[in-house]
Design an enzyme around this catalytic site. Sequence first.
Site, PDB file in Angstrom:
ATOM      1  N   LYS A 272      79.370 -10.355 -51.245  1.00 27.41           N
ATOM      2  CA  LYS A 272      78.280  -9.363 -51.274  1.00 27.41           C
ATOM      3  C   LYS A 272      78.514  -8.322 -52.374  1.00 27.41           C
ATOM      4  O   LYS A 272      77.556  -7.834 -52.971  1.00 27.41           O
ATOM      5  CB  LYS A 272      78.136  -8.675 -49.916  1.00 27.41           C
ATOM      6  CG  LYS A 272      77.615  -9.588 -48.792  1.00 27.41           C
ATOM      7  CD  LYS A 272      76.276 -10.217 -49.090  1.00 27.41           C
ATOM      8  CE  LYS A 272      75.640 -10.857 -47.854  1.00 27.41           C
ATOM      9  NZ  LYS A 272      74.466 -11.683 -48.212  1.00 27.41           N
TER      10      LYS A 272
ATOM     11  N   TYR B  31      84.819 -10.235 -41.887  1.00 23.98           N
ATOM     12  CA  TYR B  31      83.728 -10.546 -42.821  1.00 23.98           C
ATOM     13  C   TYR B  31      84.314 -11.152 -44.110  1.00 23.98           C
ATOM     14  O   TYR B  31      83.675 -11.938 -44.797  1.00 23.98           O
ATOM     15  CB  TYR B  31      82.913  -9.278 -43.102  1.00 23.98           C
ATOM     16  CG  TYR B  31      81.543  -9.532 -43.677  1.00 23.98           C
ATOM     17  CD1 TYR B  31      80.609 -10.317 -43.003  1.00 23.98           C
ATOM     18  CD2 TYR B  31      81.163  -8.989 -44.901  1.00 23.98           C
ATOM     19  CE1 TYR B  31      79.344 -10.550 -43.529  1.00 23.98           C
ATOM     20  CE2 TYR B  31      79.902  -9.207 -45.429  1.00 23.98           C
ATOM     21  CZ  TYR B  31      79.001  -9.985 -44.742  1.00 23.98           C
ATOM     22  OH  TYR B  31      77.749 -10.206 -45.267  1.00 23.98           O
TER      23      TYR B  31
ATOM     24  N   ALA C 131      79.249 -18.951 -45.616  1.00 25.34           N
ATOM     25  CA  ALA C 131      80.690 -19.163 -45.782  1.00 25.34           C
ATOM     26  C   ALA C 131      81.121 -20.021 -44.603  1.00 25.34           C
ATOM     27  O   ALA C 131      80.498 -19.985 -43.535  1.00 25.34           O
ATOM     28  CB  ALA C 131      81.448 -17.841 -45.768  1.00 25.34           C
TER      29      ALA C 131
END
Length: 260
Positions: A162, A155, A95
């Site tokens: 995920k 995150y 990312a």
Amino acid sequence: MSLLAGKTALVFGVANDRSIAWGITKAFHEQGATIGLSYAGEALEKRVRPLAESIGVTFVESCDVAKDEDIQAVAAKAAATFGQVDILVHSIGFAKKEELSGAYYRTSRAGFHLAMDISVYSFTALAQAFQPILRPGGALLTLTYYGSEKVAPNYNVMGVAKAALEASVRYLAYDFGPQNIRVNAISAGPIRTLAAMGVTGFKDMYKHFTAVAPLQQNITPEDIGGTAVYLCSSLSSKVTGEVIYVDSGFSIVGMPEKME
Ligand code: NAD
């Protein structure tokens, strides 16, 4: 014991000797597997080739998983070199740095697409391309993180990616079951790698980790390698669609004993 003797494994995602993919590669090598490596692009070749040579691996192919033609080319090369493949490891995530700090709601559309493409879709794309040459009894493996289930500050879009990756594992496990190919994920605790360093606050989180995790130890790529051997060998012959935590038990703790 050579748990992977006679098996061929392709490992995607070695960037350097700290990569989780390298920990897995070393463990597979120790267990007698024939190994092929694939890395993201020319810039990494000078790091990956010497690592490959150090364990006698000669199949070393560049593949940008954002490009279908790259994936097709590496699958064709694997078919020509090995015939069939038993194990495919996807240890890839990406990312943009700016998406890995601050508020999640600020994620850009382009940043969201990119993270989903490289970190999620690429696993499905690899499964699709290699499906015709996967040998029954084989295994697909990917790497995930607890930020898929609980909020890990900064995150952000990777946590969402995920979660989608873990759902992909279940759908792929369903699709590949009749072919006797198993599909699983390892959810790794924090390890100091290139990818991890891109997440704002990672160093503090890494330090805090051993104070919370029951085993009070950080995770190493070698720890992941051991579980990868289990998940890709006949030891786990009826295990599929699972996310196995290798995190010193961090994810079972609801509340740390001491809060500073
Ligand atoms: P790493 O930086 O060593 O590996 C990430 C890999 O992804 C690199 O080899 C990079 O080249 C590759 N990659 C990125 N974009 C790509 C593209 N377009 N095409 C092909 N490859 C591409 O870091 P790592 O920590 O070993 O990461 C491996 C996996 O483990 C990732 O999925 C990561 O999210 C996951 N993971 C890491 C941790 C951790 O704390 N390090 C924890 C849990 C899960």
